[in-house]
Motif scaffolding. Structure first.
Motif, short mmCIF file in Angstrom:
data_model
loop_
_atom_site.label_atom_id
_atom_site.label_comp_id
_atom_site.label_asym_id
_atom_site.label_seq_id
_atom_site.Cartn_x
_atom_site.Cartn_y
_atom_site.Cartn_z
N ILE A 8 45.25 -63.77 -111.34
CA ILE A 8 44.46 -64.54 -110.39
C ILE A 8 43.47 -63.61 -109.70
O ILE A 8 43.78 -62.44 -109.46
CB ILE A 8 45.39 -65.18 -109.32
N ASN A 9 42.30 -64.13 -109.38
CA ASN A 9 41.31 -63.35 -108.65
C ASN A 9 41.94 -62.82 -107.37
O ASN A 9 42.59 -63.56 -106.63
CB ASN A 9 40.10 -64.23 -108.35
N LEU A 12 40.90 -64.57 -104.06
CA LEU A 12 41.49 -65.91 -103.99
C LEU A 12 42.97 -65.80 -103.65
O LEU A 12 43.48 -66.56 -102.81
CB LEU A 12 41.29 -66.65 -105.31
N PHE A 55 40.34 -72.77 -103.68
CA PHE A 55 40.19 -72.66 -105.13
C PHE A 55 38.83 -73.21 -105.57
O PHE A 55 38.14 -72.59 -106.39
CB PHE A 55 41.32 -73.40 -105.85
N HIS A 56 38.44 -74.35 -105.01
CA HIS A 56 37.16 -74.96 -105.38
C HIS A 56 35.99 -74.06 -104.98
O HIS A 56 35.02 -73.92 -105.73
CB HIS A 56 37.01 -76.34 -104.74
N TRP A 58 36.05 -70.74 -104.70
CA TRP A 58 36.04 -69.61 -105.62
C TRP A 58 35.46 -70.01 -106.97
O TRP A 58 34.61 -69.32 -107.52
CB TRP A 58 37.46 -69.07 -105.81
N ARG A 59 35.89 -71.15 -107.48
CA ARG A 59 35.41 -71.62 -108.79
C ARG A 59 33.92 -71.91 -108.76
O ARG A 59 33.19 -71.56 -109.68
CB ARG A 59 36.21 -72.85 -109.19
N SER A 60 33.46 -72.55 -107.69
CA SER A 60 32.04 -72.87 -107.55
C SER A 60 31.20 -71.61 -107.48
O SER A 60 30.16 -71.52 -108.15
CB SER A 60 31.80 -73.70 -106.29
N ASP A 62 32.03 -68.62 -108.57
CA ASP A 62 32.13 -67.91 -109.84
C ASP A 62 31.17 -68.50 -110.88
O ASP A 62 30.51 -67.77 -111.61
CB ASP A 62 33.58 -67.97 -110.34
N ARG A 63 31.09 -69.81 -110.91
CA ARG A 63 30.17 -70.47 -111.86
C ARG A 63 28.72 -70.30 -111.46
O ARG A 63 27.84 -70.16 -112.31
CB ARG A 63 30.51 -71.94 -111.98
N ASN A 79 28.31 -78.68 -104.62
CA ASN A 79 29.75 -78.44 -104.52
C ASN A 79 30.24 -78.43 -103.08
O ASN A 79 31.37 -78.86 -102.81
CB ASN A 79 30.11 -77.14 -105.24
N ARG A 83 33.03 -81.01 -101.76
CA ARG A 83 34.26 -80.55 -101.11
C ARG A 83 34.45 -81.21 -99.75
O ARG A 83 35.54 -81.66 -99.41
CB ARG A 83 34.24 -79.02 -100.98
#
Length: 148
Positions: A8-9, A12, A55-56, A58-60, A62-63, A79, A83
């Motif tokens: 896991i990052n 995060l 999590f959202h 971090w994912r946003s 990262d993308r 995003n 959220r």
């Protein structure tokens, strides 16, 4: 289990750990009001919302780092709105359904902010699991804007 966690990052992980610690600290106070079950349920629903939001985020991020600047700004804005709409909808469902106390749920979602302030604690926890972080040396900037 350690290999699963270290997959896991790290940032995060630290944020999620702080959210969980905040929930554990707040739980005894949820036993003080008359509606103990509703307050506890609201707190942990808020904690789950905070964890999902972290999590959202971090994912946003990262993308978005893989996109061009214009597209990244648009994607992050979308995003963020997505959220916030999810959180407001979840609060509305908690309030309407009576599953938990909405104020306790708000306290739970604020664990996201509290976790950021507990960074000095969660950093120590992650150092024990991940090991010490080795950072590259800082790039030095030229003095007075002149190249050397």
């Amino acid at each position: 289990m350690k290999s699963k966690i270290t997959g896991i990052n790290r940032t995060l992980f630290e944020l999620e750990t702080g959210i969980l610690i905040f929930g554990i600290i707040c739980q005894p106070f949820m036993l003080l009001p008359k509606d103990k079950a509703g307050c506890s349920a609201g707190l942990w629903l808020g904690i789950l919302l905070a964890a999902a939001s972290a999590f959202h985020m971090w994912r946003s991020l990262d993308r978005a780092l893989d996109l061009e600047e214009n597209q990244a700004v648009k994607t992050m804005g979308f995003n963020n709105v997505l959220r916030y709409c999810f959180i407001v909808t979840a609060f509305a469902l908690i309030a309407i359904s009576g599953i938990g106390n909405p104020l306790s749920a708000f306290l739970g979602i604020m664990s996201l902010k509290a976790s950021a302030y507990m960074h000095f604690i969660t950093r120590k926890i992650s150092a024990k699991i991940y090991g010490e972080e080795i950072l590259p040396p800082l790039a030095e900037e030229p003095a007075n804007g002149q190249d050397r």
